[in-house]
Each structure stands twice: as structure tokens, then as C-alpha cells.
Design a protein around this motif. Structure first.
Motif, PDB file in Angstrom:
ATOM      1  N   ALA A  87      -9.690  -1.946  -8.693  1.00 31.83           N
ATOM      2  CA  ALA A  87      -9.283  -1.596 -10.061  1.00 31.83           C
ATOM      3  C   ALA A  87      -9.987  -2.489 -11.072  1.00 31.83           C
ATOM      4  O   ALA A  87     -10.006  -3.714 -10.923  1.00 31.83           O
ATOM      5  CB  ALA A  87      -7.779  -1.727 -10.198  1.00 31.83           C
ATOM      6  N   SER A 134      -6.180  -1.842  -6.195  1.00 33.48           N
ATOM      7  CA  SER A 134      -7.202  -0.841  -5.916  1.00 33.48           C
ATOM      8  C   SER A 134      -6.568   0.538  -5.814  1.00 33.48           C
ATOM      9  O   SER A 134      -5.362   0.672  -5.585  1.00 33.48           O
ATOM     10  CB  SER A 134      -7.942  -1.171  -4.614  1.00 33.48           C
ATOM     11  N   GLN A 135      -7.402   1.558  -5.996  1.00 35.54           N
ATOM     12  CA  GLN A 135      -6.957   2.938  -5.893  1.00 35.54           C
ATOM     13  C   GLN A 135      -8.017   3.740  -5.152  1.00 35.54           C
ATOM     14  O   GLN A 135      -9.189   3.728  -5.521  1.00 35.54           O
ATOM     15  CB  GLN A 135      -6.717   3.523  -7.290  1.00 35.54           C
ATOM     16  N   ASN A 136      -7.571   4.398  -4.083  1.00 36.91           N
ATOM     17  CA  ASN A 136      -8.498   5.162  -3.230  1.00 36.91           C
ATOM     18  C   ASN A 136      -9.653   4.279  -2.760  1.00 36.91           C
ATOM     19  O   ASN A 136     -10.826   4.684  -2.792  1.00 36.91           O
ATOM     20  CB  ASN A 136      -9.025   6.389  -3.971  1.00 36.91           C
ATOM     21  N   LEU A 177      -1.774  -3.663 -10.078  1.00 39.99           N
ATOM     22  CA  LEU A 177      -2.715  -2.759  -9.427  1.00 39.99           C
ATOM     23  C   LEU A 177      -3.943  -3.515  -8.936  1.00 39.99           C
ATOM     24  O   LEU A 177      -4.606  -4.213  -9.684  1.00 39.99           O
ATOM     25  CB  LEU A 177      -3.142  -1.661 -10.408  1.00 39.99           C
ATOM     26  N   THR A 198       0.845  -1.195   0.000  1.00 41.15           N
ATOM     27  CA  THR A 198       0.000   0.000   0.000  1.00 41.15           C
ATOM     28  C   THR A 198       0.878   1.242   0.000  1.00 41.15           C
ATOM     29  O   THR A 198       1.733   1.406   0.880  1.00 41.15           O
ATOM     30  CB  THR A 198      -0.916   0.026   1.243  1.00 41.15           C
ATOM     31  N   TYR A 253      -1.073  -2.412  -4.436  1.00 38.51           N
ATOM     32  CA  TYR A 253      -0.543  -3.303  -5.473  1.00 38.51           C
ATOM     33  C   TYR A 253      -0.346  -4.700  -4.898  1.00 38.51           C
ATOM     34  O   TYR A 253      -0.093  -4.859  -3.697  1.00 38.51           O
ATOM     35  CB  TYR A 253       0.822  -2.819  -5.972  1.00 38.51           C
ATOM     36  N   VAL A 256      -2.881   3.727  -2.925  1.00 37.55           N
ATOM     37  CA  VAL A 256      -2.858   2.768  -4.029  1.00 37.55           C
ATOM     38  C   VAL A 256      -2.366   1.437  -3.485  1.00 37.55           C
ATOM     39  O   VAL A 256      -1.382   1.394  -2.740  1.00 37.55           O
ATOM     40  CB  VAL A 256      -1.928   3.239  -5.173  1.00 37.55           C
TER      41      VAL A 256
END
Length: 204
Positions: free
Chosen positions: A131, A125-127, A123, A98, A110, A108
């Protein structure tokens, strides 16, 4: 091939067969990973038993030399886009990395995989939003960064676009010639005539 009668085996023999089967599958997997990543089987096995938290410490450079990361033991990191650095904090648990920006509330996540001197970030997830397109980024461990400057990056991008435009133009010309053979015939005759005129002038 002779079939094994499991019913005729005792519990100890069945356990031994299962262990051998697991070892065979593991060795086959290690061989595949080492071939794909061009790493020795010893390194692959070694990396499986090492802590990702410790392995990630150091400098990692993207394959295109446009970005990079440097992770520190205190949980901070420097992210590079071209030669411009950005600082942040990171947290790693198992294979989840993270990245957090102290100047923003975003993060973010990974999935990280490290084999020898190769690191892959996928990737997740983001915020806190999963994803849709799981981008994959590959990095190589380096002693010193050799990142392209912004000017070099823009030039490479422009060259790529130019090459693509050139290929598109060639394809368009070929397609047009197929649709209009008469036009192509006139063009060929004009080129032939120009060549003959040039040769005649050279003889004079």
C-alpha cells in the motif's frame, strides 16, 4: 548530576544498570500508551502479554458506525458495511492480519494493534501489492452492533457536503467583498435602507 564511571563497575553492576534503564524506558512507554488510549497501565501491560489471535475474537465497530467486523474462533469473519454483511476467512500471525474473500482471489493485509477495547488496523498491502497510502482504521469492541443504515449514512454525507458548501459560499462572499469594497458598501447601504423602511412601517 554525578557521572557514573562505567570502567570502575564490574560486569554484574553494568547488567543491573542496563536492566533498570530498560525498565524505566518500558514504564515511560506504557504510561504514554495508556494516556493516549485512555487505558489503565495494567491493561496496557496485560495486552502486551496476551495473544492477538485470541483478543481479536468478537465484535468490532468503526468509530463512525459505518463499518464493523466480527471475528470467530474458526478463522472466519463477518465484515459489515453499514448493515450489509460479507463473509470471509482470516489469518493472523503476530501483528499481521490477513483478510481473504472466499469468492475472490484477493486479500488484504493489515497491521493490527489491540489495546484493551481499542483496535487499530493499518493497511499494509492489498492483493499482494504494498500500500502506498497506509490507511488507519480504528475500532471499538462492542457487545452489539449499532451501525448506521444506508439511508442514515447517505443523509450524514449529504449534510457534511451541505455544510462544506455553506462554508465555501461564506468564504467566497468574504473574498469577493475584499476584492470589491464598493459593491460591499452598496450592499450595506441597501440593507440599512431596508431596515429603516421596515421601522417606519412599524411606527405607522
Amino acid at each position: 548530576m554525578k557521572k557514573i564511571d562505567i570502567k570502575g563497575l564490574n560486569k554484574k553492576q553494568i547488567i543491573i544498570i542496563c536492566v533498570v534503564a530498560v525498565l524505566v524506558i518500558a514504564l515511560a512507554t506504557i504510561g504514554t500508551i495508556s494516556a493516549v488510549n485512555k487505558e489503565s497501565p495494567f491493561k496496557v501491560v496485560q495486552s502486551a502479554f496476551r495473544s492477538t489471535e485470541k483478543d481479536i475474537i468478537g465484535k468490532w465497530q468503526g468509530e463512525a458506525k459505518l463499518n464493523g467486523y466480527e471475528f470467530f474462533e474458526d478463522g472466519t469473519y463477518d465484515s459489515y458495511i453499514s448493515t450489509f454483511p460479507f463473509k470471509g476467512n482470516y489469518d493472523i500471525k503476530g501483528n499481521k492480519l490477513t483478510l481473504k474473500n472466499p469468492n475472490a482471489s484477493g486479500n488484504v493485509v493489515y497491521r493490527v494493534n489491540i489495546v484493551g477495547d481499542k483496535m487499530t488496523l493499518t493497511l499494509e498491502s492489498q492483493n499482494d501489492k504494498k500500500a502506498d497510502d497506509k490507511e488507519v482504521h480504528e475500532f471499538e469492541r462492542v457487545d452489539h452492533f449499532d451501525l448506521k443504515s444506508l439511508t442514515e449514512a447517505i443523509k450524514d454525507f449529504a449534510d457534511d457536503v451541505k455544510d462544506e458548501d455553506g462554508e465555501d459560499k461564506d468564504n467566497q462572499d468574504e473574498a469577493q467583498a475584499e476584492k470589491d469594497p464598493e459593491r460591499e458598501k452598496i450592499r450595506e447601504e441597501a440593507e440599512k435602507k431596508a431596515k429603516e423602511n421596515k421601522e417606519a412601517k412599524e411606527k405607522e
